[in-house]
Design an enzyme around this catalytic site. Structure first.
Site, PDB file in Angstrom:
ATOM      1  N   CYS A 148      55.020 -40.462  51.652  1.00 35.32           N
ATOM      2  CA  CYS A 148      54.072 -39.497  52.377  1.00 35.32           C
ATOM      3  C   CYS A 148      54.233 -39.890  53.951  1.00 35.32           C
ATOM      4  O   CYS A 148      54.514 -40.886  54.190  1.00 35.32           O
ATOM      5  CB  CYS A 148      53.005 -39.084  51.863  1.00 35.32           C
ATOM      6  SG  CYS A 148      51.876 -40.234  52.044  1.00 35.32           S
ATOM      7  N   HIS A 203      60.216 -35.087  53.087  1.00 35.66           N
ATOM      8  CA  HIS A 203      60.058 -36.604  52.923  1.00 35.66           C
ATOM      9  C   HIS A 203      60.011 -37.267  54.213  1.00 35.66           C
ATOM     10  O   HIS A 203      60.821 -36.915  55.050  1.00 35.66           O
ATOM     11  CB  HIS A 203      60.662 -37.113  51.967  1.00 35.66           C
ATOM     12  CG  HIS A 203      60.438 -36.703  50.427  1.00 35.66           C
ATOM     13  ND1 HIS A 203      59.374 -37.187  49.873  1.00 35.66           N
ATOM     14  CD2 HIS A 203      61.149 -35.681  50.124  1.00 35.66           C
ATOM     15  CE1 HIS A 203      59.436 -36.554  48.684  1.00 35.66           C
ATOM     16  NE2 HIS A 203      60.340 -35.613  48.768  1.00 35.66           N
TER      17      HIS A 203
END
Length: 391
Positions: A64, A246
């Site tokens: 993340c 991502h």
């Protein structure tokens, strides 16, 4: 578009037995019943430039934005952890990140700039909670550092962390380049919807071309984008790479791009730290912290022999060296680049096998000439020969 990472259903049970014991101190600080529990991440210790350095891993959904940024700060030694630290929570990570942001000093002393800097710091602190779940990031297809500006970008600016992507439209495809233009992803989606419902056939065609571009580049990385990315990133620069919602920690080492491996499945793999980024199809090679090729093979090469893997890695190096030669208006076309790469491969094989029979030599030379096979069949054959020569 944005990047979203779902927390694990049961962070504690997902840890290895030894690691769960290390988490005992963290579990004591659990919030009262009814409040969400913090996410737990395992710490992997690597030898980075001769110093024992932590990086944070994640068990689901990839890195993340919080992890991508924090791993840069760890690799820059701007944040340090206790040598015994094995597990860390998202709250702890955000506290470390907040301390880093608050410690930044404005470069200019004028009152106006100081007020603007303080406002940026305040805005960044407000954005921090989003880093553990996802950020609103909207790419533009015109450059590897082109994003639609959002408040979330302030965090990257303040920390001086470059944010890149590789989803570019190839100027050698003029129709697609015209259809996409300087639009962002969100704007392009809106344009496609509008054009498809237009009564103007030219607009309908343009909308279909734009839609085809998005479908054909669903991996969100193009070879033109990869070439531009390799040229734009500075040697040794740590940055954040955005792809498929991502965020990954990226570095350029000796002219090649690598992504930090943060999958918790590699927590105990000391020889797996970096993953090469050299094509758009996901094939890659794993390297250790010193960028030496690991015996743990890439995703698609897992069944290859050591000799085949060495050939893949050799082709990869050749391809990247040729990409770096594509500078300025004299850049090679895709066809010319493929031919030059094939010729380079032929010459290397000639040097390695000086006694090759004439019949085999003719077969190798034939690969450097335009083939009479259908285009689709040529691409398939080329893919089988080397994953790293598709450009």
């Amino acid at each position: 578009m944005g990047g979203v990472d779902s927390p694990p259903d049961d962070p504690i049970s997902s840890l290895s037995p030894g690691t769960a014991e290390q988490a005992s101190d963290a579990t004591k600080a659990r919030p009262p019943a009814g409040e969400p529990e913090p996410d737990f991440y395992c710490v992997k210790w690597i030898s980075w430039k001769g110093e024992r350095t932590p990086i944070i891993t994640q068990c689901e959904n990839g890195p993340c934005p919080l992890l991508a940024i924090m791993n840069i700060l760890f690799l820059q030694w701007k944040v340090k952890l206790s040598p015994q630290k094995e597990v860390i929570t998202s709250d702890e990570l955000m506290a470390h990140l907040g301390d880093c942001i608050l410690s930044i000093k404005p470069q200019e002393n004028s009152e106006g700039l100081q007020l603007n800097f303080q406002q940026n710091v305040n805005d960044a602190m407000m954005v921090l909670p989003k880093l553990s779940t996802g950020l609103d990031v909207n790419v533009r297809f015109t450059g590897v550092s082109d994003f639609e500006y959002t408040p979330e970008c302030i965090v990257f600016d303040l920390l001086n962390v470059p944010l890149y992507h590789g989803w570019l439209v190839d100027p050698q495809s003029p129709d697609a380049a015209q259809a996409v233009g300087t639009l962002s992803y969100n704007q392009l989606v809106e344009k496609i919807i509008t054009c498809k419902h237009s009564s103007d056939p030219n607009l309908v065609t343009e909308g279909l071309i734009a839609e085809q571009f998005l479908e054909s580049t669903a991996t969100q990385l193009t070879y033109h984008g990869l070439c531009e990315l390799t040229a734009a990133v500075k040697e040794g620069e740590l940055s954040v790479f955005f792809r498929n919602n991502h965020f990954s920690t990226m570095i350029k080492h000796q002219g090649h791009l690598y992504l930090l491996v943060t999958d918790q499945g590699f927590l105990q793999e000391e020889k797996v730290t970096w993953e090469s980024l050299h094509n758009v199809d996901g094939d890659s090679c794993f390297c250790d912290a010193e960028f030496h090729l690991s015996q743990t093979l890439g995703k698609e090469a897992a069944g290859s022999s050591p000799q085949e893997q060495r050939q893949v890695d050799q082709d990869y190096m050749i391809a990247l060296s040729l990409q770096q030669q594509q500078q300025g208006p004299s850049a090679l076309s895709d066809l010319e680049l493929a031919r030059q790469l094939q010729q380079e491969e032929y010459q290397q094989q000639q040097q390695q096998q000086p006694a090759t029979p004439p019949a085999q030599v003719m077969g190798l030379q034939g690969r450097a000439q335009p083939s009479s096979r259908p285009a689709g069949e040529r691409r398939q054959r080329h893919k089988q020969e080397s994953d790293c020569v598709l450009l």
